[in-house]
Scaffold this motif. Structure first.
Motif, PDB file in Angstrom:
ATOM      1  N   ALA A   4       0.827  -1.206   0.000  1.00 25.72           N
ATOM      2  CA  ALA A   4       0.000   0.000   0.000  1.00 25.72           C
ATOM      3  C   ALA A   4       0.860   1.255   0.000  1.00 25.72           C
ATOM      4  CB  ALA A   4      -0.927  -0.004   1.215  1.00 25.72           C
ATOM      5  N   GLU A   5       0.327   2.315  -0.606  1.00 22.39           N
ATOM      6  CA  GLU A   5       1.051   3.576  -0.679  1.00 22.39           C
ATOM      7  C   GLU A   5       0.983   4.335   0.642  1.00 22.39           C
ATOM      8  OE1 GLU A   5      -0.551   5.788  -3.891  1.00 22.39           O
ATOM      9  OE2 GLU A   5       0.136   4.398  -5.449  1.00 22.39           O
ATOM     10  N   ASN A   6       1.952   5.230   0.826  1.00 24.71           N
ATOM     11  CA  ASN A   6       1.982   6.056   2.030  1.00 24.71           C
ATOM     12  C   ASN A   6       0.713   6.915   2.114  1.00 24.71           C
ATOM     13  OD1 ASN A   6       4.482   5.051   2.655  1.00 24.71           O
ATOM     14  ND2 ASN A   6       5.619   6.800   1.838  1.00 24.71           N
ATOM     15  N   GLY A   7       0.211   7.070   3.324  1.00 29.17           N
ATOM     16  CA  GLY A   7      -0.952   7.914   3.552  1.00 29.17           C
ATOM     17  C   GLY A   7      -2.274   7.288   3.187  1.00 29.17           C
ATOM     18  N   SER A   8      -2.291   6.012   2.826  1.00 28.55           N
ATOM     19  CA  SER A   8      -3.555   5.357   2.464  1.00 28.55           C
ATOM     20  C   SER A   8      -4.468   5.268   3.678  1.00 28.55           C
ATOM     21  CB  SER A   8      -3.280   3.946   1.923  1.00 28.55           C
ATOM     22  OG  SER A   8      -2.459   3.979   0.781  1.00 28.55           O
ATOM     23  N   PRO A   9      -5.779   5.488   3.474  1.00 30.48           N
ATOM     24  CA  PRO A   9      -6.711   5.309   4.605  1.00 30.48           C
ATOM     25  C   PRO A   9      -6.741   3.858   5.039  1.00 30.48           C
ATOM     26  CG  PRO A   9      -7.905   5.605   2.540  1.00 30.48           C
ATOM     27  CD  PRO A   9      -6.461   5.876   2.231  1.00 30.48           C
ATOM     28  N   TRP A  10      -6.877   3.665   6.341  1.00 31.60           N
ATOM     29  CA  TRP A  10      -6.875   2.290   6.861  1.00 31.60           C
ATOM     30  C   TRP A  10      -7.944   2.116   7.913  1.00 31.60           C
ATOM     31  CZ3 TRP A  10      -4.037  -0.892   4.101  1.00 31.60           C
ATOM     32  CH2 TRP A  10      -3.949  -2.215   4.515  1.00 31.60           C
ATOM     33  N   PRO A  11      -8.789   1.094   7.767  1.00 31.57           N
ATOM     34  CA  PRO A  11      -8.748   0.087   6.712  1.00 31.57           C
ATOM     35  C   PRO A  11      -9.160   0.658   5.364  1.00 31.57           C
ATOM     36  CG  PRO A  11     -10.694  -0.226   8.058  1.00 31.57           C
ATOM     37  CD  PRO A  11      -9.871   0.822   8.747  1.00 31.57           C
ATOM     38  N   PRO A  12      -8.778  -0.001   4.268  1.00 32.87           N
ATOM     39  CA  PRO A  12      -9.124   0.502   2.944  1.00 32.87           C
ATOM     40  C   PRO A  12     -10.629   0.656   2.780  1.00 32.87           C
ATOM     41  CG  PRO A  12      -7.489  -1.241   2.785  1.00 32.87           C
ATOM     42  CD  PRO A  12      -7.956  -1.216   4.208  1.00 32.87           C
ATOM     43  N   PRO A  13     -11.085   1.687   2.078  1.00 36.42           N
ATOM     44  CA  PRO A  13     -12.529   1.912   1.922  1.00 36.42           C
ATOM     45  C   PRO A  13     -13.271   0.724   1.326  1.00 36.42           C
ATOM     46  CG  PRO A  13     -11.280   3.830   1.199  1.00 36.42           C
ATOM     47  CD  PRO A  13     -10.280   2.760   1.466  1.00 36.42           C
ATOM     48  N   ALA A  14     -12.597  -0.072   0.502  1.00 40.51           N
ATOM     49  CA  ALA A  14     -13.274  -1.203  -0.144  1.00 40.51           C
ATOM     50  C   ALA A  14     -13.731  -2.258   0.861  1.00 40.51           C
ATOM     51  CB  ALA A  14     -12.351  -1.837  -1.186  1.00 40.51           C
ATOM     52  N   VAL A  15     -12.988  -2.415   1.952  1.00 42.34           N
ATOM     53  CA  VAL A  15     -13.337  -3.450   2.932  1.00 42.34           C
ATOM     54  C   VAL A  15     -13.879  -2.865   4.231  1.00 42.34           C
ATOM     55  CG1 VAL A  15     -11.664  -5.090   2.007  1.00 42.34           C
ATOM     56  CG2 VAL A  15     -10.963  -3.517   3.817  1.00 42.34           C
ATOM     57  N   ALA A  16     -13.938  -1.542   4.348  1.00 42.45           N
ATOM     58  CA  ALA A  16     -14.407  -0.928   5.587  1.00 42.45           C
ATOM     59  C   ALA A  16     -15.826  -1.366   5.955  1.00 42.45           C
ATOM     60  CB  ALA A  16     -14.312   0.596   5.489  1.00 42.45           C
ATOM     61  N   PRO A  17     -16.789  -1.406   5.005  1.00 38.78           N
ATOM     62  CA  PRO A  17     -18.131  -1.890   5.396  1.00 38.78           C
ATOM     63  C   PRO A  17     -18.122  -3.327   5.901  1.00 38.78           C
ATOM     64  CG  PRO A  17     -18.202  -0.745   3.276  1.00 38.78           C
ATOM     65  CD  PRO A  17     -16.758  -0.941   3.614  1.00 38.78           C
ATOM     66  N   LEU A  18     -17.313  -4.175   5.278  1.00 43.53           N
ATOM     67  CA  LEU A  18     -17.222  -5.560   5.751  1.00 43.53           C
ATOM     68  C   LEU A  18     -16.621  -5.622   7.146  1.00 43.53           C
ATOM     69  CD1 LEU A  18     -15.977  -7.260   2.466  1.00 43.53           C
ATOM     70  CD2 LEU A  18     -18.183  -7.631   3.549  1.00 43.53           C
ATOM     71  N   TYR A  19     -15.627  -4.794   7.399  1.00 38.91           N
ATOM     72  CA  TYR A  19     -15.013  -4.762   8.721  1.00 38.91           C
ATOM     73  C   TYR A  19     -16.033  -4.345   9.789  1.00 38.91           C
ATOM     74  CZ  TYR A  19     -10.149  -5.481   7.228  1.00 38.91           C
ATOM     75  OH  TYR A  19      -8.981  -6.022   6.755  1.00 38.91           O
TER      76      TYR A  19
END
Length: 490
Positions: A4-19
């Motif tokens: 992952a690139e520096n400064g990426s939101p965590w958790p990634p938006p793609a899996v945030a709803p699943l989390y």
């Protein structure tokens, strides 16, 4: 691909709803009342008009605790799922004897059966789990199979199959900085990265030696400084969905939790038990006594009533005064109503999860044979077989990876094969029933000693069975001597 690139939101938006969904399931799985209250009290968007038990703000009186009660049915459901699959360890077989011996050594020494039991329980709660193959020559001379929980992984699927996955974990820190270790599995290599960020941002990537937990990895990385080459044409990780389809995300490759759509039932069960306990508290016997029965302790010190006192001095209470005596107050406990409600909710919850009520002790408790148990728990057995079909291919792939890595790193000349998986019986036959069956067959002269030994010890190999048969025949005098050895022939 890279990390992952520096400064990426965590958790990634793609899996945030699943989390977020996994967070709710995890709270029920943990059985922690504080976590349940935190989850539901902070979900303001779930204002559906129903006052859930765990969404209510409790303001107990001083000296009193929270009276809400949690029934660990969700944990029981997850445990039942794992027990049906792996309470009896599965068998792994290959054709080559040398490879079979090494496979047995790897799986037994590494406790693979226990790893699978743990992984299956977590998969039932969170909707899926990952199996990961790793190795550490400084620790042990064999590959290791580990389980990674679904809320610690960012997968990438292609045509419904796992193409790559990034596992992550938060490392210990003595400051506000959040350290994360990312481990990305791709075909042919494993990449490692250390990031220094915040609670919701991955932050900046830093060298692995910057944190003591990742410093040992730096010595095993390749020339690029972040990757370990495996030399394999397959992933060293696999995803096992608990069961599909995921009703909330149709068409998604992610599995669904056994708790999906059952949260309201779990909440209702807790409310029923909390109400039942409240009845018990209110039904405690209490004495209501007149003021004249209280012993005065002096100005400002109050008064008390000694219910163990046997002799009372004369009290200035008119004998004709109504209610002048001691009154016993005790309410009824609605046992049948609460018990029937709790049982009905439990039945509905376990049925929604795909299991029979008998699997959870709801029903006839008389001793039965394994065949009768299987018939009564048919729904549970169907669910077990469905889940086993998701486990078998991924588990066979990971065992093949372990054998291939073992042949490269530890056992040169090993011939890797993809093992055949045979799941153990989830219902073991009662020893008394087996003995009675074998006795009847013996009386009918319809079974050999070899067959009886194999039926009693299905896990024994041919050599052990043959030795036991010889001992039985020798002890019973049924052994036929070899004519040559006995000197009966010239």
């Amino acid at each position: 691909m890279a990390l992952a690139e520096n400064g990426s939101p965590w958790p990634p938006p793609a899996v945030a709803p699943l989390y977020r969904e996994m967070g709710t399931d995890d709270a029920w799985y943990s059985g922690d009342r504080r976590r349940l209250a935190d989850v539901y009290q902070h979900q303001a968007h779930r204002n559906d008009g129903r006052r859930r038990l765990w969404a209510r703000h409790q303001h107990p009186q001083p000296g009193r605790h929270d009276t809400r009660l949690h029934v660990p049915l969700p944990a029981d459901v997850a445990t039942m799922s794992a027990d049906l699959l792996f309470s009896e360890p599965p068998s792994f077989t290959v054709a080559d004897p040398a490879t079979q011996a090494r496979l047995d050594e790897i799986t037994e020494a590494g406790g693979v059966a226990n790893t699978l039991l743990e992984a299956a329980e977590v998969a039932a709660a969170l909707g899926g789990v990952y199996l990961r193959v790793t190795w550490d020559a400084s620790f042990t001379a064999r590959p290791l199979l580990t389980a990674v929980h679904a809320d610690c992984a960012v997968p990438e699927f292609r045509w419904g199959q796992l193409a790559a996955v990034t596992f992550w974990r938060e490392l210990p820190s003595d400051s506000a900085t959040v350290w994360r270790h990312l481990e990305r599995h791709e075909v042919g290599r494993v990449l490692h990265g250390l990031y220094q960020g915040t609670a919701d941002s991955l932050g900046t990537r830093v060298p692995l030696p910057e944190h003591p937990d990742t410093a040992p990895l730096a010595d095993s990385l390749g020339a690029e400084g972040d990757a370990i080459e495996t030399g394999l044409d397959q992933l060293t990780a696999a995803y096992i969905p608990n069961i599909r389809p995921n009703r909330r995300h149709r068409g998604s490759p992610f599995g669904r939790s056994d708790y999906q759509s059952a949260h309201d039932l779990f909440d209702a069960l807790d409310e029923t038990w909390s109400s039942w306990l409240r009845d018990i508290r209110l039904a405690r016997a209490r004495l209501i006594v007149p003021d004249g029965y209280l012993r005065d302790h002096g100005p400002g010190r109050g008064a008390s009533f000694d219910d163990d006192r046997e002799i009372w001095q004369a009290l200035s209470i008119p004998p004709s005064e109504t209610g002048g005596g001691i009154t016993l107050s005790q309410f009824a406990i609605r046992v049948a109503e609460h018990q029937q409600t709790a049982e009905a909710i439990t039945r509905q919850a376990v049925q929604l999860a795909g299991y029979s009520a008998q699997s959870f002790g709801l029903g006839d408790s008389m001793a039965t044979t394994a065949t009768e148990v299987t018939a009564r728990e048919r729904r549970s057995m169907i669910t077990r077989d469905k889940k086993a079909r998701y486990w078998a291919p991924a588990l066979a792939d990971m065992l093949l990876v372990m054998l291939r890595l073992d042949g490269t790193l530890y056992t040169p000349g090993l011939a890797p094969e993809r093992p055949t998986i045979a799941f153990g019986d989830s219902v073991s036959e009662d020893p008394q029933t087996v003995a009675q069956t074998l006795s009847l067959l013996q009386q009918a002269q319809a079974v050999s000693t070899d067959t009886k030994v194999r039926a009693l010890h299905p896990d024994w190999d041919d050599a052990a069975v043959r030795a036991e048969v010889d001992r039985i025949l020798a002890e019973t005098g049924a052994a036929v001597p070899d004519p040559m050895q006995a000197g009966l022939l010239p």
